[in-house]
Every structure is written in C-alpha cells, then in structure tokens.
Scaffold this active site. Structure first.
Site, PDB file in Angstrom:
ATOM      1  N   SER A 141       1.019  -1.293  -0.102  1.00  0.00           N
ATOM      2  CA  SER A 141       0.046  -0.004  -0.050  1.00  0.00           C
ATOM      3  C   SER A 141       0.829   1.046   0.071  1.00  0.00           C
ATOM      4  CB  SER A 141      -1.078  -0.003   1.265  1.00  0.00           C
ATOM      5  OG  SER A 141      -1.836   0.973   1.228  1.00  0.00           O
TER       6      SER A 141
ATOM      7  N   LYS B 234      -0.361  -4.439  -3.269  1.00  0.00           N
ATOM      8  CA  LYS B 234      -1.635  -3.779  -2.709  1.00  0.00           C
ATOM      9  C   LYS B 234      -1.751  -2.606  -3.503  1.00  0.00           C
ATOM     10  CE  LYS B 234      -4.780  -2.857   1.214  1.00  0.00           C
ATOM     11  NZ  LYS B 234      -4.864  -1.534   1.022  1.00  0.00           N
TER      12      LYS B 234
ATOM     13  N   ASP C  88      10.370   5.646  -9.732  1.00  0.00           N
ATOM     14  CA  ASP C  88      10.113   6.284 -11.144  1.00  0.00           C
ATOM     15  C   ASP C  88      10.557   7.568 -11.241  1.00  0.00           C
ATOM     16  OD1 ASP C  88       8.353   3.951 -11.539  1.00  0.00           O
ATOM     17  OD2 ASP C  88       6.587   5.191 -11.566  1.00  0.00           O
TER      18      ASP C  88
END
Length: 501
Positions: free
Chosen positions: A291, A316, A302
C-alpha cells in the site's frame, strides 16, 4: 457535413442510452435482490421453528457478501470502532503493555512500552496481574483481560500486582492514556556516513517525524540514507505523498488514483519544497511492504530519486475509503486503484526492486519456536530470574543461557519436526490413502529412521538461527522496543548486502 453531424449525435445518444440501460439494469438487480433478501428474513422470522439469532446471521451474511470482493472491504459495527481506530491510527486507550495469558492463570506483563502508563507506573516483564478493578484474572480469557485493561483515556484502572522481583502484592492505580505505536521505530547511524530509518507504518504525522529524523541524521554526518520499509503494511496515502515531497522537486506527480466514479480519479502532486534532492537514498522493501509503502518506493523509483533494494513488494494497489453507515457503523470500502508516476498499477504484481537481495531462510524449527510462543515464554522466565542485562550494544546471549533455553524448550510441547520430516509424514499419509504404505513399509521405515531427530539435537544444530530471536526479545524486555531493532540490525545480512551495492 450535416449528415456526419447527425451521425455523431445519433452515436452519442445511442451510447448514452446504452449506459442508461446498463445503469437501469444494475439498479433493477440491486432492488430485486434487496427485496428477495428482506422477504427471506421476514419469512424466517415468522415461520422458522426456533428463535433466530438475527445479529449472528446478519453479520455472517454481510461478511460473506464482502468477502466476494476483496480482503480489504469490510463492515465495522459500532462496537468494533476501537479496532478500526487501532488499524487506521495505531492508537488505543489503555496502559501500553503486551500481556501473556494462559488458561486459569494470572495475566503476565510481557512487554511494557517505553513511556507508557505501564512503564511510568513501574510494571515490568514478569509482573503478575492478579486482579483488574478487583476482578480476579484467573478466570478471564485473554481478550476479556485485554478489554478490561483498555478504556477511555483519563480514566483510572486499578491492578492488583504481584511484583516479579520482590514477590510483594500491591494495588497500583493507573490512569489510561491514548497509546500510539510509533511509525518511526528507530533512527540512527549505521556507520560514520550511513543513516538508517526503520518505518513501520503510515499514520498521521509520520512524514513530519521522518523529516525531523532525516535532518537530525544529516547533522550527525549522514551522506546516504537507508529507509527501511520492510514489513510495512502501509496506511495513509496522504502521508506517503508527503514523504515523497521531502525528496523531489515541488510539483512532481507522486501518485494517481482511478476509480469507477468520476470523483474517484485524482492526481496527487507534491505540494511543498523538498528538504533534500541530492542525498543518495536506498529504500528497502520485501513481501510485507504494501500500500503506502509501495506508493513511496514506486514513486521514488519512477522519479529516479532512490534505489529500491530487497524483494518484490506485496502488491496492494488499492485505495480504501471509510463510509458511515446507520447505527454508528462504518464500512471500509475499496474505491480506487493507485498508479505510480509512470502509470504502473502495483495491484497483484508489487514494486520490483532495482537490486534484488535474497532474504534469509529459516528452518521450520525456528518458525515453530517463535510462532508457538516457546521463545516468548522463555524470555518471561528469563526476566524473572535476571534483574538486569548489559546495555544493548554489549549484550549477547551466552552459551550458559542457551543451555537454559534448551532445558526449557525440552519441556515444551511444540512441533519440532524438520521440513523434510513434515513432508515425509504428509507423503506417508497419502501413500496410506492410496493403499501403498504396506507395499513400501520397509523403505518407509528406513527413511523415517533417517529423518528422525530428537528435540535437543535439532535445537543445538540450529543454535545460530535461534539466538538472534532470543536476544531481540530479551533486549526489548529490558531496554524497550528500540533495543529490539538494534539487535535485528546486528544480524541483518540482507541490509549488509544492500550497503555493498
């Protein structure tokens, strides 16, 4: 041109009509099943031979419906709101201590938290709670004992306590407080230039805590940071965005979420100026990182701001929202999926590390000793007979102590089979079901004899695996939770490998 315009209008109207028909059909089905459900309950109430356990039936029914969706969409009735509070904010009203309870025995203080009411009032590992507000604890179940210790902050609970060191029995009144389990469990320097922060959650305010710890480590000479999110199951998305904001330029896309309704699609950009965009960062993740941990690790990955190391995270990628229900109930419902800045959805696939580092593999015996509570119960016994231990940096579990552990473990009933022996036992059962065990009796007997190992010999063989777990638990009892993290770092081969990369 006019003809094309008419065709476009016709196509749009047709699409709208189709969508309306789908919505109408969905609403009809919902109404149909609601009517059927209500009719079934009314008919049962009117005609069933015995009295209906309505509450039990309805709760099981609701849970069964929600289980068809995902593990995270759940109903929380009013009486479980405290559990929801614990889940969302890692807080509860109580005294701040983990207890141990065996059937028909007193409650034992297992682990008080540093700075908690239990700690401030002198409760120690091994102290026996004989009564809670005058009610003897021997006849109570573990949950009932725990529930009686909890309560509204500011209220007083009186414990009748048999002290582990002196044997004295005292009445100790303790004022309950709002107990908050810290999200930053440890921050310190691993060496002269490497800072380390172990973060276990994402409740409100953790980004500010991490900022403070980061700046403190910088003042101590930190040239690179390890942010350890292993085992961190996540929490508030807003805190994950705030943490990314600390290390990337203002206005960077941190995460986006997309749901079924137009209002559930959002992009979240960093809103504040960063405190540092240059210090190298290693983010450690594993299969327990989920999460919000994946938002931070995936986002920093990224944005090329951190190197991710360890093992692939849990996967998740779902956003939950809390919705109020009648009678003070609530529902935690999945409303969207989230995406990293590059557009990746981690649901089911997780964040893959830039550098994969294997985690240590433990024997079946070690899992049995830990999960079966053998180590935990030994540590309580150890605390009863040892007034103090060396400071955590110097503390080591001695060979003589390990002999005491062996003597204790031999008296305990737990599954000490090796993985090979457990597999053999399963195979033997299947051969018996197939009627082949008799034909292979001689071979099976020889293999079983080779796999047999007595409890003491197996424990001695796995000494190096077992000792770190015992040391961590003992250090926690005497020097509190931060000491346990320090012991873990002592044996953290995965982290040591990451620092070499």
């Amino acid at each position: 041109m006019k003809r094309i315009y008419i065709l476009l209008i016709t196509a749009v109207l047709g699409l709208m009509a189709g969508q309306a028909a789908v919505a109408q059909s969905r609403d009809f089905k919902l109404g149909q099943w609601t009517e059927i459900h209500n009719s079934i309950i009314k008919e049962l109430s009117r005609s069933y031979v015995d009295t209906l356990p309505i509450d039990k039936m309805m709760r099981k029914g609701v849970d069964a419906v929600l289980e068809q969706l995902d593990p995270y969409t759940v109903y929380i009735p009013e009486e479980e709101n405290e559990d929801l509070q614990m889940m969302l904010s890692k807080t509860y009203g109580g005294i701040g201590a983990i207890i141990h309870k065996k059937k028909d025995e007193n409650v034992i203080i297992n682990e008080p938290y540093f700075g908690s009411p239990a700690h401030k009032n002198g409760l120690q590992c091994g102290d026996e709670i004989i009564a809670i507000d005058g009610l003897p604890t021997k006849g109570l179940e573990t949950k009932e004992s725990s529930d009686r210790m909890k309560g509204k902050p500011g209220t007083t609970v009186v414990f009748t306590v048999k002290k582990v060191r002196t044997g004295d029995t005292l009445d100790i009144p303790i004022v309950r407080e709002r107990i908050h389990f810290p999200d930053i469990e440890y921050a310190g320097m691993l060496d002269d230039t490497t800072g380390y922060i172990f973060q276990s959650g994402f409740t409100e305010g953790v980004a500010q805590q991490l900022k403070d710890k980061f700046l403190d480590l910088k003042s101590k000479g930190m040239k690179r940071l390890v942010l350890d999110l292993r085992g961190n199951g996540g929490g508030l998305m807003s805190e994950a965005v705030n943490i990314i904001s600390l290390f990337v330029p203002k206005g960077s896309l941190a995460v986006s979420s997309k749901g079924k309704t137009p209002g559930s699609t959002h992009e979240y950009f960093t809103q504040t100026e960063p405190i540092d965009t240059q210090t190298p960062i290693i983010v450690m993740i594993d299969g327990g990182s989920a999460s919000a941990s994946e938002i931070v690790s995936g986002g920093l990955q990224d944005l090329k701001r951190a190197r991710i190391m360890g093992k692939t995270s849990f996967g998740k990628g779902l956003v939950q929202s809390i919705r109020p229900l009648p009678y003070n109930g609530q529902m935690k419902i999945t409303t969207a999926k989230y995406y990293t800045p590059s557009g990746r959805c981690v649901q089911g696939v997780g964040v893959k590390p830039d550098v994969e580092i294997d985690v240590p593999q433990y024997s079946r015996l070690v899992y049995s000793l830990v999960l079966g509570g053998v180590i935990d119960q030994f540590v309580i016994q150890f605390a009863r007979s040892h007034d103090s231990i060396a400071h955590v940096e110097e503390y080591h579990f001695s060979d003589a102590d390990f002999e005491d552990f062996i003597d204790y473990a031999k008296t305990q009933d737990f599954d000490y089979r090796s993985s090979a022996k457990a597999t053999f036992d399963k195979m033997k059962e299947e051969l018996e079901e197939d009627g082949l065990a008799g034909v292979m009796a001689e071979e099976l007997a020889a293999l079983e004899k080779a796999l047999e190992m007595d409890k003491e010999r197996f424990i001695r063989l796995k000494k190096d695996e077992i000792i770190p777990f015992i040391e961590e638990e003992i250090a926690t009892r005497y020097w509190f939770q931060e000491a346990g993290v320090k012991i873990r770092l002592r044996y953290d081969n995965q982290l040591m490998e990451a620092l070499k990369k």
